[in-house]
Design an enzyme around this catalytic site. Structure first.
Site, mmCIF file in Angstrom:
data_model
loop_
_atom_site.group_PDB
_atom_site.id
_atom_site.type_symbol
_atom_site.label_atom_id
_atom_site.label_comp_id
_atom_site.label_asym_id
_atom_site.label_seq_id
_atom_site.Cartn_x
_atom_site.Cartn_y
_atom_site.Cartn_z
ATOM 1 N N SER A 172 0.828 -1.199 0.000
ATOM 2 C CA SER A 172 0.000 0.000 0.000
ATOM 3 C C SER A 172 0.874 1.265 0.000
ATOM 4 O O SER A 172 1.626 1.469 -0.947
ATOM 5 C CB SER A 172 -0.968 -0.068 1.198
ATOM 6 N N ASP A 206 -10.308 -3.900 -5.380
ATOM 7 C CA ASP A 206 -9.584 -3.006 -4.470
ATOM 8 C C ASP A 206 -10.206 -1.600 -4.537
ATOM 9 O O ASP A 206 -10.163 -0.947 -5.587
ATOM 10 C CB ASP A 206 -8.104 -2.970 -4.897
ATOM 11 N N HIS A 239 -8.214 -4.642 -0.953
ATOM 12 C CA HIS A 239 -6.896 -4.020 -0.738
ATOM 13 C C HIS A 239 -6.008 -4.835 0.210
ATOM 14 O O HIS A 239 -4.842 -4.511 0.402
ATOM 15 C CB HIS A 239 -7.119 -2.612 -0.169
HETATM 16 C C1 MLT Z 1 -1.536 6.011 -0.075
HETATM 17 O O1 MLT Z 1 -1.917 7.023 0.466
HETATM 18 O O2 MLT Z 1 -0.344 5.739 -0.251
HETATM 19 C C2 MLT Z 1 -2.584 5.087 -0.571
HETATM 20 O O3 MLT Z 1 -3.825 5.689 -0.513
HETATM 21 C C3 MLT Z 1 -2.584 3.799 0.158
HETATM 22 C C4 MLT Z 1 -2.798 3.992 1.629
HETATM 23 O O4 MLT Z 1 -3.943 4.052 2.068
HETATM 24 O O5 MLT Z 1 -1.836 4.076 2.340
#
Ligand code: MLT
Length: 199
Positions: free
Chosen positions: A101, A151, A182
């Protein structure tokens, strides 16, 4: 940067760079490293940004909307930290990033901005970190992307777009799909381990 370094039994192996998701820390992904290759050295880093107390690797303006200026600063900071860590712990830049992520997003940003930052990357549920730029020549760079067909944070089309952008920069990319959201699944880690064994 706050980090853990575990020296591997086999110094000829790549060093794994572990990059956690939002709200995680440097302990989270250590089990993944062992599932991929238990003899490799591991450098696991905590993101330097706090969002309501949750560590991240760069700021965002809203969910899925990145603070591009901060992304660039943090990507440079991480790249410089890798140089320092490589000196201190005596490994070369034969680094494979393993990120989930937000951690996968900064790993993708390293690939987008620095030609020799990484030898490879396992990206669990990454997004396109930035659009409208020329990527460096990534010939010889191997990338495994694990994506979810449902996702809500990263759409299937964005996963395919990331694959295309990296391939256009001559990286060798495998895109693996899970019929999930996700979340990071054991199945996708096992698929990443198979991919790694065949490099
Ligand atoms: C991010 O902000 O990098 C993406 O939205 C994934 C997350 O939730 O961290």
């Amino acid at each position: 940067m706050i980090h853990i370094f575990n020296k591997g039994k086999d110094r000829a192996k790549p060093t794994f760079l572990m990059l956690h998701g939002t709200g995680g820390n440097e302990l989270d992904l250590l089990p993944l490293a062992g599932m991929i290759d238990e003899q490799a050295s591991v450098l696991s880093v905590r993101g330097n940004v706090l969002e309501n107390g949750m560590p991240r690797f760069f700021r965002r303006l809203a969910e899925g909307v990145f603070d591009e200026e901060d992304l660039l600063i943090r990507t440079k900071e991480l790249n410089e930290f890798l140089n320092e860590a490589a000196d201190k712990y005596e490994f070369d830049r034969n680094i494979i990033a393993i990120g989930y992520s937000n951690g996968a997003n900064i790993a993708a940003s390293l690939l987008f901005h620095y030609q020799h930052a990484l030898k490879g990357a396992i990206l669990h549920h990454p997004m396109v970190p930035r659009r409208g730029i020329d990527l460096p020549d990534l010939t010889g760079t191997n990338v495994f992307i694990a994506a979810g067909t449902n996702d809500p944070i990263c759409s299937p089309s964005e996963s395919s777009e990331l694959q295309t952008l990296l391939e256009n920069a001559k990286a060798d990319v495998v895109l693996h799909w899970e019929n999930r959201g996700h979340q990071l699944t054991r199945e996708e880690v096992e698929a990443a381990a198979d991919w790694y064994r065949n490099l």
